[in-house]
Design a protein around this motif. Structure first.
Motif: not given
Length: 322
Positions: A305, A309, A53-59
Motif C-alpha cells: 500500500r 501511495r 491493474k493498479t486501480t484494482a490492485k489498490a482495491y
C-alpha cells in the motif's frame, strides 16, 4: 457493530435426512462428485496467473487487509504481545489513517479477555481457537468447556478444530455431532470449523469435510491451524470455495471460507481473492464471508500500500514487527 446471523445448528430441511444415521451420512458424503486432482490444481494455478491493474490492485490490497484475522497462537504469547497486536489491528498503518482495520484478532481462550479489552469499541472482532486446538483430540465435555471459557472471556467468534482421527476412521456422524454441540454452545458467536486439510490426504476428503461442517452449522469452513507442514494452498482453498458455492445453490445458506497458514505476501493474497471471485463469486468478497488467517501477511500488504501511495518501497523496517 450488529451481530451477523449464524448458520442453523443443523442441516436445512432439504438435507435433514442425510444426517439421520451414520449410514445415511456416509452414503451422502461418499456420493459427492469426486475431485479431479489434476484439473483442480491446473485451475488453481491458472487463476493465480491473472494480472491485476493498479486501480484494482489498490482495491484488492485494502480488501485483503480488511479480511485478516490477525493471529498469534504461540505457547509464549503474553498479554503484552496481544495488546500490541490489537493496537495494530485497530490502526494497521499509523502513517495512513485510510488503511482499513483488520477483521479480527485470533488468540487462545486464556487471552481472549485481554484482546476484548484492547479492542473494545473498535469494531474489530475477537476470535478464539477452542476444542483442544490444534489436535482436536479431547472429550466433548472438554471441548465445550473450552468454547464456553472463550465466550465468557469476550470472544465473538470461535475457531474450532475437528478430530481428524475420527474423520479419517470414517466416524462421520461422531464428527458431525461434535460440531453441532459446539455450534449450540457458541450461541450467537460465529463458528469457524477447521479441517486441517494437510492431514486429510485427498481432495475428496476435503470436499467431504467441507459438506460435513456446513451440514453441522458452520458459519465458516477453514483450511488449517497453521501448525502442520501443509496449510492453506490455492488448490485446497479452491475445494472449499466450490463447496460453499454448491452448498448455497442447494440450500440457500451462505457459508464463509478461511484459508489459514502460509499466506505471507500481498501477491499470494491477491491470488486467493481471484480464486474467490472466479469460483464462489463476488458475494464472498467481504470479510463477513472470507478471511485470511495470518500474522506476517499484514506487513507485506502495508508495504505494498505504501508503495502504491508514495511510489517507493519502504521495506520491512517501516512496519511494526509482530
Amino acid at each position: 457493530m450488529p451481530r451477523i446471523p449464524t448458520a442453523a445448528a443443523g442441516p436445512p430441511a432439504s438435507l435433514a435426512d442425510v444426517t439421520a444415521s451414520d449410514g445415511a451420512l456416509r452414503r451422502f458424503l461418499h456420493g459427492l462428485p469426486g475431485v479431479d486432482p489434476v484439473g483442480l490444481e491446473a485451475r488453481a494455478a491458472a487463476l493465480g496467473t491473472r494480472s491485476i491493474k493498479t486501480t484494482a490492485k489498490a482495491y484488492a490490497l485494502d480488501l485483503a487487509v480488511s479480511m485478516i484475522d490477525l493471529t498469534t497462537l504461540e505457547g509464549a504469547d503474553t498479554p503484552g504481545k496481544v495488546r500490541s497486536l490489537c493496537a495494530k489491528a485497530r490502526t494497521p498503518d499509523p502513517t495512513d489513517r485510510t488503511t482499513p482495520q483488520v477483521a479480527a484478532v485470533c488468540v487462545y481462550p486464556d487471552l481472549a479477555a485481554t484482546a476484548a479489552g484492547a479492542l473494545a469499541g473498535s469494531g474489530v472482532r475477537v476470535a478464539s481457537v477452542a476444542t483442544a486446538f490444534p489436535s482436536g483430540r479431547a472429550a466433548l465435555e472438554v471441548k465445550l468447556a473450552d468454547t464456553r471459557a472463550a465466550l465468557a472471556a469476550g470472544a465473538d467468534e470461535i475457531d474450532m478444530v475437528i478430530d481428524r482421527g475420527a474423520f479419517l476412521a470414517g466416524r462421520y456422524l461422531e464428527v458431525y455431532e461434535q460440531i453441532r454441540a459446539v455450534r449450540e454452545a457458541a450461541g450467537t458467536a460465529r463458528l469457524k470449523v477447521i479441517f486441517e486439510t494437510g492431514e486429510l490426504s485427498t481432495y475428496d476428503n476435503i470436499r467431504r469435510a467441507s459438506w460435513l461442517g456446513m451440514l453441522a452449522g458452520a458459519d465458516f469452513i477453514k483450511t488449517s491451524t497453521g501448525k502442520v507442514g501443509v496449510n492453506a494452498t490455492p488448490a485446497n482453498t479452491l475445494v472449499l470455495l466450490e463447496a460453499v458455492r454448491d452448498y448455497r445453490a442447494a440450500t440457500g445458506v451462505q457459508v464463509g471460507v478461511k484459508p489459514a497458514g502460509g499466506i505471507r505476501t500481498a501477491k499470494d493474497a491477491v491470488k486467493f481473492l481471484v480464486l474467490v471471485n472466479e469460483t464462489a463469486g463476488d458475494d464472498w468478497l467481504d470479510n463477513r464471508w472470507f478471511r485470511f488467517g495470518a500474522s506476517s501477511l499484514l506487513n507485506d500488504l502495508l508495504m505494498q500500500r505504501q508503495k502504491l501511495r508514495t511510489g517507493r518501497y519502504s521495506g520491512p523496517d517501516y512496519v511494526t514487527v509482530d
